[in-house]
Motif scaffolding. Structure first.
Motif, PDB file in Angstrom:
ATOM      1  N   ASP A  10       0.852  -1.193   0.000  1.00  0.00           N
ATOM      2  CA  ASP A  10       0.000   0.000   0.000  1.00  0.00           C
ATOM      3  C   ASP A  10       0.886   1.242   0.000  1.00  0.00           C
ATOM      4  O   ASP A  10       1.186   1.805   1.057  1.00  0.00           O
ATOM      5  N   PRO A  11       1.318   1.708  -1.196  1.00  0.00           N
ATOM      6  CA  PRO A  11       2.245   2.855  -1.263  1.00  0.00           C
ATOM      7  C   PRO A  11       1.695   4.105  -0.596  1.00  0.00           C
ATOM      8  O   PRO A  11       2.438   4.826   0.069  1.00  0.00           O
ATOM      9  N   ALA A  12       0.407   4.406  -0.752  1.00  0.00           N
ATOM     10  CA  ALA A  12      -0.157   5.630  -0.183  1.00  0.00           C
ATOM     11  C   ALA A  12      -0.072   5.608   1.346  1.00  0.00           C
ATOM     12  O   ALA A  12       0.312   6.594   1.980  1.00  0.00           O
ATOM     13  N   SER A  13      -0.445   4.484   1.942  1.00  0.00           N
ATOM     14  CA  SER A  13      -0.375   4.372   3.391  1.00  0.00           C
ATOM     15  C   SER A  13       1.069   4.441   3.877  1.00  0.00           C
ATOM     16  O   SER A  13       1.370   5.080   4.891  1.00  0.00           O
ATOM     17  N   ALA A  14       1.977   3.794   3.137  1.00  0.00           N
ATOM     18  CA  ALA A  14       3.390   3.816   3.514  1.00  0.00           C
ATOM     19  C   ALA A  14       3.946   5.236   3.445  1.00  0.00           C
ATOM     20  O   ALA A  14       4.748   5.649   4.294  1.00  0.00           O
ATOM     21  N   LEU A  15       3.518   5.992   2.424  1.00  0.00           N
ATOM     22  CA  LEU A  15       3.982   7.372   2.303  1.00  0.00           C
ATOM     23  C   LEU A  15       3.515   8.202   3.493  1.00  0.00           C
ATOM     24  O   LEU A  15       4.277   9.014   4.040  1.00  0.00           O
ATOM     25  N   THR A  16       2.277   8.011   3.909  1.00  0.00           N
ATOM     26  CA  THR A  16       1.766   8.732   5.079  1.00  0.00           C
ATOM     27  C   THR A  16       2.599   8.412   6.311  1.00  0.00           C
ATOM     28  O   THR A  16       2.963   9.301   7.092  1.00  0.00           O
ATOM     29  N   GLN A  17       2.936   7.129   6.477  1.00  0.00           N
ATOM     30  CA  GLN A  17       3.759   6.715   7.621  1.00  0.00           C
ATOM     31  C   GLN A  17       5.128   7.378   7.556  1.00  0.00           C
ATOM     32  O   GLN A  17       5.648   7.883   8.553  1.00  0.00           O
ATOM     33  N   ALA A  18       5.728   7.381   6.369  1.00  0.00           N
ATOM     34  CA  ALA A  18       7.071   7.957   6.214  1.00  0.00           C
ATOM     35  C   ALA A  18       7.066   9.456   6.488  1.00  0.00           C
ATOM     36  O   ALA A  18       7.977   9.986   7.142  1.00  0.00           O
ATOM     37  N   GLN A  19       6.057  10.142   5.993  1.00  0.00           N
ATOM     38  CA  GLN A  19       6.003  11.589   6.158  1.00  0.00           C
ATOM     39  C   GLN A  19       5.741  12.006   7.595  1.00  0.00           C
ATOM     40  O   GLN A  19       5.983  13.158   7.956  1.00  0.00           O
ATOM     41  N   GLN A  20       5.231  11.087   8.415  1.00  0.00           N
ATOM     42  CA  GLN A  20       4.982  11.399   9.814  1.00  0.00           C
ATOM     43  C   GLN A  20       6.212  11.200  10.701  1.00  0.00           C
ATOM     44  O   GLN A  20       6.188  11.564  11.879  1.00  0.00           O
ATOM     45  N   LEU A  21       7.279  10.653  10.115  1.00  0.00           N
ATOM     46  CA  LEU A  21       8.515  10.482  10.885  1.00  0.00           C
ATOM     47  C   LEU A  21       9.128  11.847  11.166  1.00  0.00           C
ATOM     48  O   LEU A  21       8.928  12.800  10.414  1.00  0.00           O
ATOM     49  N   PRO A  22       9.919  11.975  12.244  1.00  0.00           N
ATOM     50  CA  PRO A  22      10.604  13.243  12.513  1.00  0.00           C
ATOM     51  C   PRO A  22      11.531  13.613  11.357  1.00  0.00           C
ATOM     52  O   PRO A  22      12.120  12.737  10.710  1.00  0.00           O
TER      53      PRO A  22
END
Length: 769
Positions: free
Chosen positions: A172-184
């Motif tokens: 799920d690229p979209a969900s993974a991108l959201t997770q990545a962008q929420q990292l510090p």
């Protein structure tokens, strides 16, 4: 197999994870699933080794292999340095990784991070990292955000985040991108976003490229364009040509690598679609070197037929490196066609070093036949290092043949160090036979250091037998880090018992540095017990960077409670800078809670300067809200300088509101310098509107110095308009002296018309004669 090779092997295993061809977790009972890490390490039960999905391989032979414990993997390695490993040892690591549930992996990793010798644990840590990211991507991502493990742990956690997000993006690229962008904000976040883009390129390359372009330093560019070129090289090339020139090289090299692997002739044709320049030349070198891996003769013939140019020489250099990996003599022979002696020497050193790792005796034979030179001495030292692992007498003999005394000493030290790893007593007997001198004292220190890895008490006894002096001081430093890993409190107590002086301070710094890598909380508690003196300040200054990287919360609490002083300044600045990398406003809110001190002012200056890099207007607004004082004044020049890079007009308007001060003078000088470089006409218009005073004089001096190269006469006229006589004389004299060097006739005329005193004029004119 060396580090680059083992990394390639392990990464290949990681690709297997993603592709569904790696092993599945073994089927376990509820009892087994809930076993503790201690039970895992002591288990003697037999598990089926990694059962490969979709591989069709027979795993019957591995079914009878016992799952090794973590301690067994570390102590029974068949590798002398941790990077080289056999097929069976790698299978043991895989079996151990398979035997752990996802919930148990963090405990194993934490235990590994606290162990000394990063080299010996490298393969185990990397396999567990891959296993965790595959089995539980969300858990792996959460764990990657924790702190600890020192610099080694930081990089491995960053890799964990990359692998975990990559595994998520597979589904799920979209969900993974959201997770990545929420990292510090920081390297972990950038690498995670790049991992998502690497998966997204297969379905939406345009969006993937936008993601990559949002990252600093071109992170992920090579991987994205490599995948894109595999799918649609024409489209990837069109995207490449739309990139800014300075960002094209990685993309071009990725496309070149993809094309040449499939068809070198198509890669050559593709080179013609690139405009002349650095990107084309680098891509050409990539084509040549990768083609040489497939067909070295064809690659050499094509490259040698190219017209003479630096790009051709660079391509031949890369071919020599590529050919030399499989046929060192052929690669070394090809080097002789390169015109640059320094390039030949550099590549020769690389090829011999790689050759020596595989066959040190053959490399030694080659180097021994070279004519004596500094280059030969350096090559011999590298070969000796590798030969020492397998043949100590031969390595000693080869080291003795080195002509350069320094190179010989370094080579002999390496041989003795390697010897001490296997037979410390024999190495000590050899050192005892040496005459007194630097060679002997250095060798003694190396032996003590090696003994300390396994027996700190014996090493300490060896140190205590030495005569007080530099040799003993150096030997003490050699055991500090090893002792700290086994008994940090005893090591620090020993350091504190040493006579006051540089050796004592350095020993305690080394102990503290290792403690902050391994256990920041215990290290902080140790610091609290030390007396408040210069030694403590030096220790804090030495460990501040590691401390905030490993445990910023404890560093922040400790700094807040410290009294003003050198140590407090070091730690406060380190904490504030680390906080500012993610949230400058939050960092400044924290510094506001500190009592006034030089350390506080220094920290504020650093934070505001860092903030001004990304948002000078916001940094400037914050500075305006600060009360008058040293902290505010000290930050003014830095903000003005950063702001003037992007908007000198706004920077000038902002700085005008501050009262006159030395710092305002510096700010005006920075603005004038930057503005003159981008728009001298507008800058000069600003200067004409400034009221007389030191700030105007500083701005004019800076402006005139900047425009001198293009308009010396105008620069001189501006310098003459400085109102303060002393400042004017300094600026005019400096400009006219430079002008005398470039155009003596015009400069002499300007000297005669200048406001300088007769004596100053005479000195300038005399310099002309």
């Amino acid at each position: 197999m060396r580090l680059p090779i083992i990394i390639s092997v392990i990464i290949a295993l990681g690709i297997g994870f993603a592709a569904g061809s790696y092993f599945t977790p073994p089927t376990t009972s509820a009892t087994t699933e809930s076993k503790s890490l201690a039970d895992t390490d002591s288990s003697s039960s037999t598990h089926s080794s990694a059962s490969f999905r979709n591989s069709g391989q027979d795993t019957s032979s591995s079914a009878t292999r016992s799952v090794p414990t973590l301690d067994a993997l570390l102590h029974n390695s068949d590798s002398p340095d941790g990077f080289m490993t056999s097929y069976h040892h790698m299978k043991d690591i895989m079996a151990y990784a398979d035997s752990l549930s996802p919930a148990e992996i963090p405990q194993a990793l934490d235990k590994l991070y606290k162990m000394p010798n990063n080299r010996m644990k490298f393969s185990i840590v990397y396999l567990l990292t891959l296993r965790f990211a595959d089995a539980d991507p969300q858990g792996a991502l959460d764990w990657s955000q924790k702190q600890g493990g020192g610099q080694y742990g930081f990089y491995m956690r960053r890799e964990m985040a990359d692998l975990a997000v990559g595994a998520m993006a597979q589904a799920d690229p979209a969900s993974a991108l959201t997770q990545a962008q929420q990292l510090p904000a920081g390297p972990k976040r950038d690498q995670a976003i790049a991992a998502v883009a690497g998966k997204m390129v297969l379905t939406d390359p345009t969006q993937a490229l936008k993601l990559i372009q949002s990252l600093p330093n071109g992170a992920g560019t090579y991987e994205l364009f490599s995948s894109w070129a595999d799918k649609d090289p024409a489209q990837a090339t069109q995207a490449l040509l739309q990139l800014p020139a300075q960002k094209r090289n990685q993309a071009a090299n990725a496309i070149a690598s993809s094309l040449v692997e499939k068809d070198p002739q198509s890669a050559i044709a593709w080179l013609g679609s690139l405009p002349p320049g650095q990107t084309h030349d680098d891509a050409q070198s990539t084509v040549a070197s990768m083609w040489a891996q497939q067909d070295s003769q064809a690659a050499i013939a094509w490259t040698q037929a190219l017209p003479p140019s630096p790009a051709k020489n660079h391509s031949l250099e890369n071919i020599a490196r590529s050919v030399g990996q499989n046929d060192p003599l052929a690669g070394l022979s090809l080097l002789q066609s390169l015109p640059s002696a320094s390039t030949r020497n550099n590549v020769q050193q690389q090829l011999v070093q790689e050759w020596s790792r595989e066959d040190p005796q053959a490399a030694a034979d080659y180097v021994s036949k070279l004519p004596n030179s500094p280059q030969k001495s350096g090559l011999l030292r590298n070969v000796v290092n590798d030969l020492a692992r397998t043949d100590t007498p031969a390595a000693l003999a080869l080291a003795q043949s080195i002509v350069s005394p320094n190179e010989k000493n370094n080579a002999l030290q390496n041989v003795i160090g390697a010897w001490a790893q296997n037979d410390a007593a024999a190495a000590q007997a050899y050192v005892d036979s040496l005459p007194d001198g630097k060679l002997k004292s250095d060798a003694q220190r190396n032996i003590i250091s090696e003994v300390a890895n396994s027996d700190i008490n014996t090493a300490l006894a060896m140190v205590n037998k030495l005569t007080p002096g530099k040799e003993k001081d150096d030997a003490q430093q050699a055991i500090a880090s090893q002792w700290t890993r086994t008994d940090p409190q005893a090591a620090m107590a020993y350091g504190a018992s040493l006579p006051p002086g540089p050796a004592r301070t350095k020993f305690m710094q080394n102990v503290a540095s290792q403690m902050f890598n391994d256990d920041p909380a215990a290290a902080a508690d140790m610091l609290r017990k030390l007396p408040d003196d210069d030694t403590k300040d030096q220790i804090i200054g030495n460990v501040a960077g590691n401390w905030v990287n490993n445990d910023i919360a404890s560093a922040q609490a400790f700094a807040s409670a410290m009294a003003p002083g050198k140590g407090q300044a070091s730690l406060v600045t380190a904490v504030a800078n680390q906080m500012a990398s993610e949230d400058p406003a939050k960092a400044l809110t924290w510094t506001d809670t500190l009592q006034d001190s030089p350390g506080k002012n220094q920290a504020i200056n650093g934070v505001v300067s860092k903030w001004a890099d990304s948002d000078p207007a916001a940094a400037g607004k914050y500075l305006e809200s600060m009360p008058d004082g040293a902290a505010r004044d000290g930050a003014l020049p830095a903000v003005a300088d950063k702001w003037a890079n992007s908007d000198p007009t706004a920077a000038a308007q902002w700085a005008a509101d501050f009262p006159s001060s030395t710092q305002k003078d510096q700010a005006y000088a920075s603005i004038a310098n930057k503005w003159a470089g981008s728009d001298a006409v507008s800058a000069s218009s600003w200067l004409t509107q400034l009221p007389n005073g030191s700030s105007r004089d500083a701005a004019i001096a800076s402006f005139s110095n900047k425009v001198f190269a293009n308009d010396p006469e105008g620069a001189d006229q501006w310098a003459e308009s400085i109102t303060d006589p002393a400042s004017r004389q300094t600026a005019v004299t400096s400009l006219l002296a430079k002008w005398m060097q470039t155009d003596p006739t015009s400069a002499a005329a300007a000297v005669q018309k200048s406001s300088l005193s007769p004596d100053a004029k005479a000195q300038l004119l005399q310099a002309k004669q």
